[in-house]
Scaffold this motif. Structure first.
Motif, PDB file in Angstrom:
ATOM      1  N   LEU A   1       0.821  -1.209   0.000  1.00  0.00           N
ATOM      2  CA  LEU A   1       0.000   0.000   0.000  1.00  0.00           C
ATOM      3  C   LEU A   1       0.857   1.263   0.000  1.00  0.00           C
ATOM      4  N   THR A   2       1.856   1.325   0.858  1.00  0.00           N
ATOM      5  CA  THR A   2       2.657   2.548   0.948  1.00  0.00           C
ATOM      6  C   THR A   2       3.571   2.727  -0.261  1.00  0.00           C
ATOM      7  N   LEU A   3       4.101   1.649  -0.806  1.00  0.00           N
ATOM      8  CA  LEU A   3       4.905   1.790  -2.023  1.00  0.00           C
ATOM      9  C   LEU A   3       4.053   2.287  -3.184  1.00  0.00           C
ATOM     10  N   THR A   4       2.809   1.853  -3.246  1.00  0.00           N
ATOM     11  CA  THR A   4       1.915   2.275  -4.323  1.00  0.00           C
ATOM     12  C   THR A   4       1.484   3.725  -4.140  1.00  0.00           C
ATOM     13  N   VAL A   5       1.011   4.050  -2.942  1.00  0.00           N
ATOM     14  CA  VAL A   5       0.426   5.376  -2.715  1.00  0.00           C
ATOM     15  C   VAL A   5       1.485   6.422  -2.419  1.00  0.00           C
ATOM     16  N   TRP A   6       2.367   6.164  -1.475  1.00  0.00           N
ATOM     17  CA  TRP A   6       3.341   7.179  -1.087  1.00  0.00           C
ATOM     18  C   TRP A   6       4.481   7.313  -2.077  1.00  0.00           C
ATOM     19  N   GLU A   7       4.930   6.188  -2.639  1.00  0.00           N
ATOM     20  CA  GLU A   7       6.078   6.249  -3.546  1.00  0.00           C
ATOM     21  C   GLU A   7       5.655   6.305  -5.005  1.00  0.00           C
ATOM     22  N   GLY A   8       4.376   6.076  -5.287  1.00  0.00           N
ATOM     23  CA  GLY A   8       3.869   6.184  -6.651  1.00  0.00           C
ATOM     24  C   GLY A   8       4.311   5.068  -7.582  1.00  0.00           C
ATOM     25  N   LEU A   9       4.636   3.912  -7.024  1.00  0.00           N
ATOM     26  CA  LEU A   9       5.071   2.796  -7.861  1.00  0.00           C
ATOM     27  C   LEU A   9       3.871   2.061  -8.437  1.00  0.00           C
ATOM     28  N   GLN A  10       4.051   1.521  -9.614  1.00  0.00           N
ATOM     29  CA  GLN A  10       3.030   0.695 -10.239  1.00  0.00           C
ATOM     30  C   GLN A  10       3.105  -0.707  -9.638  1.00  0.00           C
ATOM     31  N   PRO A  11       2.012  -1.465  -9.687  1.00  0.00           N
ATOM     32  CA  PRO A  11       2.037  -2.810  -9.102  1.00  0.00           C
ATOM     33  C   PRO A  11       3.192  -3.681  -9.603  1.00  0.00           C
TER      34      PRO A  11
END
Length: 194
Positions: free
Chosen positions: A132-142
């Motif tokens: 969740l945090t890598l996706t939302v906070w860091e803006g990474l794609q799945p």
């Protein structure tokens, strides 16, 4: 140009391009913001030591996030050991009764919304929280999160959906409720091709 100079120039470019993102990543994951600088310094020390083994430029950011995860894990383990040692020393110095901690808290951590989000995130499993945090906070794609965590993109998408659902249960769906300050629930995952 010598090979050493090429490696130094590449390292400088990598550092300049990724420092801010890694610092933001670390700040969000440590209790004291001062510790984030130490984490980032350690990440780049690892990168410097392994300069000749670094992945291609288009893969370096994800590699650095992977290193940062391991550095943070070591940091948290070390912090736990330091806390236990400090507690034993306080008890010994005070004859068995430890005084209340006199540390100064970061005022930003006292914001009720942030506390609610942090508490809810802490109740998620480690992998779900990190997805969740890598996706939302860091803006990474799945697919990028999958690479950082060593999972498949399908597993990441499933875990991301599950983590958001669980977070909604813990915080609630009301966008005015405490916790929505980070937009963890409302920021869509970046679009990508499957």
């Amino acid at each position: 140009m010598s090979s050493g100079t090429e490696h130094e120039d590449r390292f400088r470019r990598i550092y300049a391009a990724n420092f801010e993102a890694l610092l933001a990543y670390a700040v969000r994951r440590v209790a004291q913001h001062e510790d984030a600088a130490d984490v980032v310094a350690e990440v780049f020390l690892v990168a410097w030591r392994r300069a000749r083994e670094l992945p291609p430029d288009d893969e370096i950011r994800l590699w650095l996030y992977g290193v940062a995860r391991r550095v943070l894990a070591n940091h948290h383990r070390g912090g736990t050991r330091r806390e236990r040692l400090g507690e034993r020393l306080r008890q010994r110095l005070t004859g068995g009764t430890a005084p209340a901690a006199a540390g100064i808290a970061d005022p930003g951590l006292e914001v009720p919304q942030r506390l609610a989000v942090r508490a809810a995130l802490a109740r998620l499993g480690d992998t779900d929280r990190e997805v969740l945090t890598l996706t939302v906070w860091e803006g990474l794609q799945p697919r990028e999160v999958a690479e950082v965590l060593g999972l498949s993109a399908a597993v990441v998408r499933t875990r991301l959906s599950r983590a958001r659902t669980r977070l909604r249960e813990l915080i609630g769906d009301d966008p005015q409720a405490p916790g929505h300050v980070f937009d963890v629930l409302t920021v869509p995952a970046p679009e990508e091709g499957r």
